[in-house]
Design an enzyme around this catalytic site. Structure first.
Site, PDB file in Angstrom:
ATOM      1  CG  ASP A 398       6.123   2.366  -2.134  1.00 37.33           C
ATOM      2  OD1 ASP A 398       6.616   2.237  -1.003  1.00 37.33           O
ATOM      3  OD2 ASP A 398       5.387   1.495  -2.658  1.00 37.33           O
ATOM      4  CD  GLU A 401      12.160  -0.085   0.663  1.00 33.09           C
ATOM      5  OE1 GLU A 401      11.385  -0.697  -0.097  1.00 33.09           O
ATOM      6  OE2 GLU A 401      11.975   1.091   1.012  1.00 33.09           O
ATOM      7  CG  ASP A 465       4.065  -2.640   2.227  1.00 35.79           C
ATOM      8  OD1 ASP A 465       3.492  -1.542   2.182  1.00 35.79           O
ATOM      9  OD2 ASP A 465       4.822  -3.059   1.344  1.00 35.79           O
TER      10      ASP A 465
END
Length: 675
Positions: A398, A401, A465
């Protein structure tokens, strides 16, 4: 081959007969800017504002020929007053290469105008969720949170902005890429790590702004858009074949401990659901915040929450079921891995030479410094010792960024230049850890953030998401748009959380949304569920018996497609043809150029998922030829049609002349006999 003409004060540059540049004094190809920028980051959401202090048009251009390292080049000499900049054009591996001289002081921005036509269409720029055809808009290319809602005109985004500065916009994305494809038959890729803004809103030029001069621009012109897309991954890299087990069923997202895992698995298997994996993102423990259930970012097995997990993993493996986990590139403050990394100098630093702490929403974490080779080896060993040795078959890798723009890194390079490639570094860490363990053909990891480096380093993307809703910009429809835009950027493997993830501001996942998302996922390379950030508020795969039966039926369909999916994944690995692809790659009709609500799964399956709430039919346009409805076996000719789409029968068609037609017929017949 490239060529140029200089007539009537117009300098034009062509490559393989496609015009790339057109320069006049009134409309110069290059401009220099001196700009000031302010950057603010709040929990992965970036707010970048730029003021232009001065703009200089390099309105004079002359041409010379030269030989550089034994090859002929064309040099464009641009000047404006006392300032100069050159552009070297050469051909390499059948592509046009453009290289620029450094920016003259005091300028700090380069603006390049690429020739455009008014009716041109543009795709790519990484993963874009709102618009597939990018024409008419500009795209700041900077990796960050995708945002909640992603549309400043919608109430959800407005609430997210007001409460959490987290609303996002049409261009915010985990995975920007300085690559675009033109309907005129070419791609352009800029080799740059800095912030860029690609503006496709003008009729006759594409305006590309760079915070750093790209080391090169690569342009490839091909006879078809399919060949163009194949050449992107030939340049940047291709995803490998997927492990064989990936096709054999669904990966169930389950949280809450060993007993919960086994009970939920049993409830699905009671209805003969093919389960190939259990994804337990909380294997290392839980952490609760106002956002909902979060994870304890200390990547070590939580034996209290998951007692006997090692034995469970071994037992499930014997049944063909793998257990997957979760990891990201950060370590939770004051926990063992943070303490170890900080003591060894493996974390990024702040201006006081202390570990830089990033606020992730009511908890802080340190950034493992991937510019430090020793830190990389240490984190690879964490993955090997804590995850691979435990027996995990894969994981969600995950984030990536969040790299702060003001963090200090081991290599001394500005974080402004490391920010965009950082997700690619994170992908490389995972790839190397698995390869060194000799598990490349067995373990799957999937990521939401990416860069151009990801094409050669990440075997599977997921859409991130999404809201648990039907919204075009951030709900179910956006997951399909994301897959199509990535396919036009060279990334050919993609999937999404079945049902979405973000449950905030009154949004709750409905049963209908979950079932429609499940239908869509059955016709993608990978099926995987997610409970969402507030599991108790969402409809889940086991919320009632009807839902379990529905998932069992669609998963059996997905598993039966294994021979076909393996074939198209092999096609992606060997030729760079994406698994989920826009219709126009095989049917280059302008009617399909902006189509983002249907797609081809491989060459032979056309999928038109139901993307709106409360409807049981779909209007669509089929390409030329004869198409067989996957479920009803009715034959359709190409053209406009309206088809029924009750739950469990999404509009899916296969080509009558497909080599897999007998497989599709047999699956369809088998579906008729299932409950």
């Amino acid at each position: 081959m490239f060529s140029h003409t200089n007539q009537d004060g117009i300098l034009s540059v062509f490559f393989n007969q496609v015009k790339i540049l057109e320069h006049t004094q009134e409309h110069p190809v290059l401009m220099l800017q001196r700009n000031n920028a302010t950057i603010d980051m709040y929990r992965g959401n970036y707010f970048i504002e730029e003021s232009v202090e001065e703009t200089l048009a390099l309105d004079t251009c002359t041409i010379s020929e030269a030989y550089v390292e034994g090859r002929g080049v064309c040099i464009l000499h641009f000047s404006g007053g006392m300032y100069h900049l050159t552009c070297e054009l050469s051909e390499q591996d059948g592509r046009l290469i453009m290289r620029f001289s450094p920016l003259p002081q005091p300028y700090n921005r380069l603006v390049l105008h690429i020739f455009a036509e008014e009716r041109e269409h543009i795709w790519g720029c990484g993963e874009q969720f709102s618009y597939f055809d990018l024409r008419g808009r500009n795209y700041p290319l900077w990796t960050q949170e995708q945002g909640v809602g992603r549309n400043k005109h919608t109430p959800i985004t407005q609430i997210a902005d007001e409460r959490d500065r987290a609303g996002g916009d049409y261009h915010t994305t985990f995975y920007p890429q300085t690559t675009f494809v033109s309907s005129r038959g070419y791609f352009l890729h800029a080799n740059t790590d800095g912030y860029a803004d690609f503006d496709f809103s003008q009729d006759h030029v594409h305006r590309l702004l760079f915070w750093e001069v790209p080391s090169s621009l690569v342009i490839s012109v091909k006879p078809s858009l399919l060949e163009v897309v194949k050449d992107i991954s030939a340049l940047l890299g291709r995803q490998p074949l997927l492990p064989d087990w990936v096709y054999d069923g669904i990966i169930l997202g389950i949280q809450g401990g060993t007993r919960v895992l086994l009970d939920k698995l049993a409830s699905m298997e009671a209805f003969s659901t093919p389960v190939n994996g259990i994804w337990i993102q909380d294997w290392q423990g839980e952490k609760y915040t106002s956002f909902g259930k979060r994870l304890c970012w200390n990547w070590q097995w939580d034996k209290e929450l998951y007692p006997g997990l090692d034995g469970v993993i071994d037992a499930l493996k014997q049944r063909g079921i793998g257990v997957l986990g979760y990891i990201n590139p950060y370590v939770l403050k004051d926990y063992p891995l943070f303490t170890e990394a900080a003591g060894k100098g493996y974390l990024g630093r702040n201006s006081q030479e202390e570990p830089y702490l990033v606020d992730f929403g009511e908890f802080d974490a340190g950034v493992v410094d991937f510019t430090n080779p020793e830190a990389v080896r240490w984190y690879e060993k964490v993955i090997q010792d804590e995850m691979i040795s435990l027996g995990l078959r894969g994981w969600m890798a995950d984030f990536g960024e969040y790299l702060p723009h003001d963090i200090m890194l081991h290599n001394g390079r500005s974080a402004l230049l490391e920010h965009n490639p950082w997700p690619g570094y994170w992908a490389q860490v995972n790839k190397q850890a698995i390869a060194k363990a000799g598990k490349s053909n067995e373990i799957l990891y999937f990521m939401r953030s990416g860069s151009a480096l990801s094409l050669s380093s990440c075997p599977m993307m997921w859409a991130g998401d999404q809201n648990v809703d039907w919204s075009e910009d951030d709900g179910l429809p956006s997951a399909l748009c994301a897959a199509l835009s990535l396919s036009m950027s060279g990334m050919g493997l993609h999937h999404s959380d079945i049902g979405g993830y973000t449950t905030l501001y009154g949004m709750k996942r409905s049963k209908e949304l979950l079932l429609r998302w499940c239908e869509f996922a059955a016709f993608t390379p990978l099926m995987r569920t997610h409970e969402g950030n507030r599991p108790a508020e969402n409809w889940q795969f086991d919320s009632d018996e009807e839902t379990i039966q529905f998932f069992a039926r669609m998963t059996r369909l997905h598993a039966a497609l294994k021979p076909y999916l393996q074939d198209v994944v092999r096609e992606n690995a060997e030729q760079g043809i994406p698994v989920m692809r826009p219709l126009f790659l095989h049917y280059p009709e302008e009617a399909f150029f902006s189509n983002k609500d249907s797609y081809l799964l491989g060459r032979d399956l056309l999928v038109a998922p139901v993307l709106k709430e409360g409807v049981e039919s779909r209007e669509l346009v089929l390409p030329s030829g004869r198409w067989i409805h996957f479920f009803t076996k009715e034959t359709f000719q190409g053209g406009h049609c309206i088809v029924d789409a009750p739950l469990g029968m999404p509009p899916v068609f296969f080509r009558e002349e497909s080599a897999f037609a007998s497989l599709f017929h047999s699956i369809s017949t088998g579906m008729e006999q299932q409950p």
